[in-house]
Design a protein around this motif. Structure first.
Motif, PDB file in Angstrom:
ATOM      1  N   ILE A  10      30.951 -10.079  65.838  1.00 39.64           N
ATOM      2  CA  ILE A  10      29.753  -9.243  65.923  1.00 39.64           C
ATOM      3  C   ILE A  10      29.717  -8.614  67.304  1.00 39.64           C
ATOM      4  N   ASN A 276      29.911 -14.748  67.358  1.00 41.42           N
ATOM      5  CA  ASN A 276      29.382 -14.834  65.995  1.00 41.42           C
ATOM      6  C   ASN A 276      28.108 -15.689  65.916  1.00 41.42           C
ATOM      7  N   THR A 277      28.247 -16.981  66.199  1.00 44.40           N
ATOM      8  CA  THR A 277      27.103 -17.891  66.026  1.00 44.40           C
ATOM      9  C   THR A 277      25.895 -17.450  66.869  1.00 44.40           C
ATOM     10  N   ARG A 280      24.170 -13.989  66.044  1.00 45.45           N
ATOM     11  CA  ARG A 280      23.373 -14.153  64.811  1.00 45.45           C
ATOM     12  C   ARG A 280      22.028 -14.785  65.106  1.00 45.45           C
ATOM     13  N   ILE A 285      20.663 -11.983  62.771  1.00 42.12           N
ATOM     14  CA  ILE A 285      21.624 -11.195  61.995  1.00 42.12           C
ATOM     15  C   ILE A 285      22.077 -12.019  60.784  1.00 42.12           C
ATOM     16  N   GLU A 287      24.247 -13.605  57.717  1.00 38.28           N
ATOM     17  CA  GLU A 287      25.659 -13.975  57.658  1.00 38.28           C
ATOM     18  C   GLU A 287      26.419 -13.004  56.766  1.00 38.28           C
TER      19      GLU A 287
END
Ligand code: NCD
Ligand code: ZN
Ligand code: ZN
Length: 355
Positions: A10, A276-277, A280, A285, A287
Motif C-alpha cells: 500500500i 501493509n498492516t 491499513r 483501508i 483488506e
C-alpha cells in the motif's frame, strides 16, 4: 529461484496529478507504475491545480478513475479553510484530510489561525495528515493535543522529528508517522550528483538523520513507508530558476525495501508491517483479498531511467543495485503483472474506508 510472497504493498502518499497536471502523470500511468512495483493500492493527495476541496472535486476524481486504474485507489480531501464545511459530507469517502503547514507544490499552505480552525473540525476517528517540517511539526503536535486530533505526520526526515514523535507516543498521543524511500536511501550529499532531480520537500538530510529514520522504522516509532510519489517532467525539473519540488517513487519502493531486507537493515516482517498492516490500521483501508507479490530473492538488477513506467520517465534512484526481483503480482486472484509484463486491461477498483 528463491520465491518470497508478501501482501500487495500500500502506498498511502501518492500524487497522481489528475486532473490538472497530466503532463506529469495521470491516474492510468501512475497506477500502472504502482503495480509494476508491487503496489496494489494507492491513496491520492488533494493538491491538484484544482484541489480536492469540495464534494464536486472529489466526485470528479471518482468519475475520472472509472475503468482507468491498474491498482486500487482511494482519495484524501484537502484540509483548506474553504473545505471545512464539507469535512463531514465526505467523511465516509476519504481516507483522511491533508493539511499543508509549509510551502510546497500546490500552494495550499494555511496560516496558524486557519490551521487551528481545521484541527478543530476534523471528524471524530478520522486522520489529519500534515505536511509539517521541523518546528512546524511541533506546532502540529501541540494543536493535536489541544483538539485531541488523530494526527499522521507525512514524510518525516529529521532525527529531531523522530525524537519528538517518540515522546508524543510515550505520552499516549494518537499520532503516527511516515518516512519516504528517498529520505531512507538518499542523503543531502546526493544533491550534488542529482541536481534538481534531488530537490523535494522536505529536502534530503544528513547521514545521521538517515540512521535515526532507519532506527525509528525498526523500533516502530515510524509506522509506515509511503513514497510521496511526486512526479514532475524532465522539462519542469530542468527549469533552472524554479525547478519543481518532488521526486517519483511509487514503483521503486518495494524493490528498495526488499533490498534493505536482503541487507538485513529491516526484517521481512517489518517490511510487511510498514507497507501493509500499519497503513491499513491508520487509514481504515479495507483488506485486498488474494492480492500478493512474488519476489525472486536470488535475482539482482540495477534501476535505470529507461525502465521507469511513470509518465515522468526518470527516477532519483537510477544506478542503484536492487536485490530481489518481482516475478508476479496478483490482484484479487488475477495475475496482473507477469515478469515485467503488465496486463492490458486495468482492473483496479476505487476504495473507501471501512466504517
Ligand atoms: C509534492 C508535490 O509535488 O506534489 N512535492 C514534494 O516535494 N514533496 C508535495 C508535497 O508532498 O509536499
Ligand atoms: Zn508534503
Ligand atoms: Zn506529497
Amino acid at each position: 529461484m528463491k520465491l518470497i510472497t508478501i501482501p500487495g504493498v500500500i502506498d498511502a502518499h501518492v500524487h497522481l496529478r489528475e486532473p490538472g497536471a497530466t503532463q506529469k502523470e495521470d491516474m492510468t500511468s501512475g497506477t500502472k507504475a504502482a503495480v509494476s512495483g508491487g503496489v496494489t493500492l494507492v491513496v491520492d493527495m488533494p493538491n491538484n491545480p484544482q484541489p480536492t476541496n469540495s464534494p464536486q472535486a472529489l466526485e470528479n476524481k471518482v468519475v475520472l478513475a472509472a475503468n482507468r486504474i491498474y491498482s486500487d485507489l482511494g482519495f484524501y480531501f484537502a484540509a483548506t479553510p474553504e473545505a471545512i464545511p464539507y469535512f463531514t459530507t465526505v467523511k465516509d469517502r476519504v481516507f483522511g484530510y491533508k493539511l499543508y503547514m509549509n510551502h510546497t507544490t500546490g500552494n495550499l499552505i494555511v496560516t496558524d489561525e486557519q490551521a487551528q480552525a481545521i484541527f478543530a473540525k476534523i471528524p471524530e476517528g478520522k486522520t489529519l495528515i500534515v505536511h509539517a517540517e521541523g518546528e512546524t511539526m511541533s506546532k502540529a503536535i501541540a494543536l493535536a493535543k489541544k483538539f485531541n486530533t488523530k494526527l499522521h505526520i507525512a514524510h518525516v526526515s529529521l532525527a529531531s522529528e523522530v525524537h519528538e514523535i517518540k515522546k508524543a507516543k510515550e505520552q499516549g498521543m494518537n499520532i503516527t508517522a511516515e518516512v519516504t524511500p528517498h529520505h531512507l536511501f538518499l542523503k543531502s550529499d546526493d544533491v550534488k550528483r542529482l541536481g534538481s532531480y534531488g530537490i523535494m520537500k522536505p529536502p534530503l538530510q544528513t547521514v545521521n538523520d538517515q540512521e535515526v529514520l532507519w532506527e525509528g522504522l525498526r523500533r516502530g516509532i515510524i509506522d509506515i513507508v509511503a513514497t510521496d510519489h511526486a512526479p514532475h517532467t524532465i522539462d519542469e525539473k530542468d527549469n533552472g530558476e524554479k525547478p519543481s519540488f518532488g521526486v517519483p517513487g511509487v514503483e521503486t519502493m518495494l524493490p528498495l525495501l526488499f533490498t534493505a531486507v536482503a541487507e538485513k537493515r529491516i526484517s521481512l516482517e517489518t517490511l510487511v508491517t510498514v507497507t501493509n498492516t500499519n497503513p491499513r490500521k491508520i487509514f481504515s483501508i479495507p483488506e485486498q483479498l488474494d492480492t500478493y507479490v512474488e519476489i525472486d530473492a536470488s535475482e539482482s538488477y540495477v534501476l535505470t531511467n529507461q525502465k521507469v513506467v511513470s509518465k515522468c520517465g526518470w527516477t532519483p534512484f537510477a544506478g542503484m543495485r536492487i536485490k530481489g526481483k518481482i516475478v508476479s503480482i496478483y490482484l484479487r486472484g488475477h495475475k496482473i503483472v507477469d515478469n515485467e509484463k503488465i496486463m492490458i486491461e486495468p482492473t483496479g477498483k476505487l476504495v473507501t474506508p471501512m466504517i
